[in-house]
Design an enzyme around this catalytic site. Structure first.
Site, PDB file in Angstrom:
ATOM      1  N   GLU A 160       0.803  -1.238   0.000  1.00 35.44           N
ATOM      2  CA  GLU A 160       0.000   0.000   0.000  1.00 35.44           C
ATOM      3  C   GLU A 160       0.830   1.281   0.000  1.00 35.44           C
ATOM      4  O   GLU A 160       0.554   2.206   0.768  1.00 35.44           O
ATOM      5  CB  GLU A 160      -0.982  -0.013   1.179  1.00 35.44           C
ATOM      6  N   ASN A 202       2.062  -5.122  -3.172  1.00 38.91           N
ATOM      7  CA  ASN A 202       0.653  -5.413  -2.899  1.00 38.91           C
ATOM      8  C   ASN A 202      -0.116  -4.121  -2.632  1.00 38.91           C
ATOM      9  O   ASN A 202       0.358  -3.257  -1.874  1.00 38.91           O
ATOM     10  CB  ASN A 202       0.606  -6.318  -1.650  1.00 38.91           C
ATOM     11  N   HIS A 238     -10.478  -5.894  -2.284  1.00 38.59           N
ATOM     12  CA  HIS A 238     -11.558  -5.689  -1.313  1.00 38.59           C
ATOM     13  C   HIS A 238     -12.657  -4.969  -2.092  1.00 38.59           C
ATOM     14  O   HIS A 238     -12.529  -3.789  -2.395  1.00 38.59           O
ATOM     15  CB  HIS A 238     -11.071  -4.835  -0.144  1.00 38.59           C
ATOM     16  N   GLU A 265      -6.321 -10.437  -1.282  1.00 35.16           N
ATOM     17  CA  GLU A 265      -7.134 -10.202  -0.071  1.00 35.16           C
ATOM     18  C   GLU A 265      -8.615 -10.144  -0.429  1.00 35.16           C
ATOM     19  O   GLU A 265      -9.371  -9.335   0.120  1.00 35.16           O
ATOM     20  CB  GLU A 265      -6.689  -8.890   0.611  1.00 35.16           C
ATOM     21  N   ASP A 267     -12.348 -10.011  -0.808  1.00 34.11           N
ATOM     22  CA  ASP A 267     -13.627 -10.099  -0.106  1.00 34.11           C
ATOM     23  C   ASP A 267     -14.577  -9.147  -0.819  1.00 34.11           C
ATOM     24  O   ASP A 267     -14.152  -8.215  -1.482  1.00 34.11           O
ATOM     25  CB  ASP A 267     -13.519  -9.835   1.412  1.00 34.11           C
TER      26      ASP A 267
HETATM   27  O1  G2I Z   1      -7.661  -3.539   6.358  1.00 30.83           O
HETATM   28  C1  G2I Z   1      -7.847  -4.708   5.635  1.00 30.83           C
HETATM   29  C2  G2I Z   1      -6.545  -5.195   5.009  1.00 30.83           C
HETATM   30  C3  G2I Z   1      -6.059  -4.190   3.978  1.00 30.83           C
HETATM   31  N1  G2I Z   1      -4.831  -4.621   3.366  1.00 30.83           N
HETATM   32  C4  G2I Z   1      -3.745  -4.972   4.275  1.00 30.83           C
HETATM   33  C5  G2I Z   1      -4.219  -5.941   5.348  1.00 30.83           C
HETATM   34  O2  G2I Z   1      -3.182  -6.180   6.273  1.00 30.83           O
HETATM   35  C6  G2I Z   1      -5.442  -5.422   6.062  1.00 30.83           C
HETATM   36  O3  G2I Z   1      -5.813  -6.393   7.050  1.00 30.83           O
HETATM   37  C7  G2I Z   1      -6.339  -5.876   8.242  1.00 30.83           C
HETATM   38  C8  G2I Z   1      -6.690  -7.024   9.170  1.00 30.83           C
HETATM   39  O4  G2I Z   1      -7.709  -7.773   8.558  1.00 30.83           O
HETATM   40  C9  G2I Z   1      -7.196  -6.479  10.495  1.00 30.83           C
HETATM   41  O5  G2I Z   1      -7.354  -7.555  11.429  1.00 30.83           O
HETATM   42  O6  G2I Z   1      -5.387  -5.057   8.835  1.00 30.83           O
HETATM   43  C10 G2I Z   1      -5.874  -4.433  10.009  1.00 30.83           C
HETATM   44  C11 G2I Z   1      -4.816  -3.465  10.487  1.00 30.83           C
HETATM   45  O7  G2I Z   1      -3.598  -4.116  10.651  1.00 30.83           O
HETATM   46  C12 G2I Z   1      -6.218  -5.479  11.061  1.00 30.83           C
HETATM   47  O8  G2I Z   1      -6.818  -4.869  12.164  1.00 30.83           O
HETATM   48  C13 G2I Z   1      -6.130  -4.954  13.369  1.00 30.83           C
HETATM   49  C14 G2I Z   1      -6.703  -3.916  14.302  1.00 30.83           C
HETATM   50  O9  G2I Z   1      -6.494  -2.621  13.728  1.00 30.83           O
HETATM   51  C15 G2I Z   1      -6.007  -3.977  15.605  1.00 30.83           C
HETATM   52  O10 G2I Z   1      -6.604  -3.082  16.495  1.00 30.83           O
HETATM   53  C16 G2I Z   1      -6.085  -5.389  16.153  1.00 30.83           C
HETATM   54  O11 G2I Z   1      -5.290  -5.473  17.327  1.00 30.83           O
HETATM   55  O12 G2I Z   1      -6.269  -6.225  13.913  1.00 30.83           O
HETATM   56  C17 G2I Z   1      -5.550  -6.366  15.113  1.00 30.83           C
HETATM   57  C18 G2I Z   1      -5.625  -7.821  15.569  1.00 30.83           C
HETATM   58  O13 G2I Z   1      -6.963  -8.198  15.729  1.00 30.83           O
END
Ligand code: G2I
Length: 459
Positions: A160, A202, A238, A265, A267
């Site tokens: 990103e 990515n 997404h 990714e 969805d």
């Molecule tokens: O935002 C969707 C995806 C966009 N592209 C990059 C990916 O890495 C991203 O994935 C999401 C995860 O699905 C989430 O699970 O990235 C977020 C940010 O890293 C993730 O959220 C985080 C929360 O922000 C945190 O507060 C939490 O501690 O997930 C963490 C673990 O549950």
């Protein structure tokens, strides 16, 4: 962070011997061929993956679906910078290692996500800048890619880094402010640390030909022209309630630059179009021979970061949705990735009794030796090539793999074939060896390679 942009597009690729894996699958698990995402994708030379939160690996309903349907995994969060280097220089691999073990035990490849991203930076890095940040970030890439060396199919080296909107330029971040060459520096460090992994850029909102995807396209073209080691581009995908008409054309233009593409990714917003969009994305990937795999960003709707969007292929009880059926049908209807034509017809195993391998540099020609790191269902082979007294201008190493084994990934050599007799030729930088000089290459595979012996031919 909860970015809830209506992101679109991303593809993942992954490749590795998918065809080979598919053939193996067809031979050994024909009962499931065409009836699960993993078997159907493998038959077409591709992987089908899911993002996994490792905390759920102890939930049996989750693991049942994961293991049955997917042959690739990516850590939803556990391999990110904040997770792997929470304090500068202190690395933590618990979650990532757990996922790799699960994958190895279940015949899955692993995507690595993500070495560098402006989000999920640990606090200590957020407050850094300039040359201190540049060296910290390169050290991070080196350490993490080295830790997982040989275990990752494809790494999202940089995630990103391009801006949304019409500029087609880079996103501002502390990483970007260390200098525009930060991305290529990261790719070079990743290649040095894990020469066997495919290295991907990515991003999201790249689901068609638009200013952002064109900015990335121009970067990839530039990298390829200057020899910056990039192998693949991930299109996150997404998606909302519609799919760009030029989604496939966009994948194809990247593939035409000489990189693999992967949906990384996927969805899709729930609603009337969800199943159609899932089917269309899968068909687009199948129609692009360098689209090596698809990853969905979670298993069941309730596992998704998109919450009430119900954006995935399984409902919260693990039941298959209409979107699942469309994906499976598209995998089964699509063409396979073309494989290299076998260079040698399958021949009988050599009749001469094996002689002792030459120990010291052979008088002429070359010799090869292999060391195997094996686990249930897979292996990594490290091969040492030693030039004879005349040196080499090129070399070719052959193996006859046992039935059921297939090569899924190769580094520092070019493979011909993936099952049975497989040959590995030098790449442009390691063919010329002086007398007695040694070089190494490697490959990864499914099945067992125990007992294989290499033969080396020099030119
Ligand atoms: O935002 C969707 C995806 C966009 N592209 C990059 C990916 O890495 C991203 O994935 C999401 C995860 O699905 C989430 O699970 O990235 C977020 C940010 O890293 C993730 O959220 C985080 C929360 O922000 C945190 O507060 C939490 O501690 O997930 C963490 C673990 O549950």
């Amino acid at each position: 962070m909860k970015h809830r942009r209506v992101l679109r597009a991303a593809v993942t690729v992954a490749v590795t011997g998918a065809l080979a894996a598919g053939m193996t699958m067809a031979l050994t698990t024909s009962a499931s061929a065409g009836t699960t995402l993993r078997a159907s994708a493998a038959e077409k030379g591709r992987y089908f993956g899911a993002a996994v939160a490792t905390g759920k690996l102890s939930t049996s309903a989750y693991v049942t679906v994961l293991n049955r349907e997917f042959n690739s995994v990516v850590a939803e969060n556990e391999m990110k910078w904040d997770a792997t280097e929470p304090q500068q220089g202190q690395f933590r691999y618990t979650g990532g290692d757990r996922l790799v073990s699960h994958a190895q035990a279940n015949g899955m490849s692993v995507r690595g996500h993500a070495l560098l991203w402006h989000q999920q930076e640990p606090g200590w890095a957020q407050s850094m800048s300039g040359s201190a940040l540049r060296s910290a970030m390169i050290n991070h890439v080196t350490q993490v890619a080295t830790h997982f060396r040989g275990k990752i199919h494809s790494w999202d080296v940089v995630n990103e880094a391009f801006a949304d909107g019409g500029s087609g330029g880079r996103r501002d971040s502390n990483l970007q402010r260390t200098g525009n060459d930060w991305i290529e520096a990261a790719f070079r460090a990743a290649r040095a640390a894990d020469p066997g992994a495919k290295l991907c850029y990515n991003d999201y909102n790249t689901d068609g030909i638009n200013a952002k995807s064109t900015g990335i396209y121009n970067m990839v073209r530039d990298f390829k022209s200057r020899g910056v080691p990039i192998d693949c581009v991930g299109f996150q995908s997404h998606l909302g309630t519609s799919l760009a008409g030029d989604y496939q054309a966009n994948l194809q233009r990247f593939a035409d630059l000489g990189v693999d593409v992967q949906i990384t990714e996927l969805d899709v917003m729930t609603g009337g179009n969800q199943a159609n969009i899932y089917g269309a994305v899968t068909r687009a990937c199948m129609n692009v021979s360098r689209c090596t795999g698809i990853t969905v960003w979670g298993v069941r709707d309730c596992d998704s970061w998109r919450g009430s969007d119900n954006a995935l292929l399984f409902d919260c009880n693990g039941n298959k949705k209409a979107a699942y059926t469309n994906v499976l049908n598209a995998l089964n209807a699509g063409p396979a990735i073309p494989t290299d034509p076998p260079t040698d017809p399958p021949t009988d195993p050599p009749t001469d009794p094996p002689t002792d391998p030459p120990t010291d540099p052979p008088a002429v020609g070359c010799s090869a030796s292999v060391s195997l790191n094996s686990w249930t269902g897979g292996f990594v082979a490290s091969v040492k090539v030693t030039a004879g007294s005349a040196g080499t201008s090129g070399w070719n190493v052959g193996f006859t793999l046992p039935s059921g084994a297939s090569v899924t990934n190769t580094w520092s050599a070019t493979a011909s074939g993936s099952t049975g007799t497989v040959r590995f030729a030098n790449v442009n930088y390691n063919g010329r060896l002086g007398a007695g000089q040694v070089t190494e290459f490697g490959f990864q595979g499914t099945g067992s390679a125990s007992g294989v012996t290499p033969t080396c031919t020099a030119s």
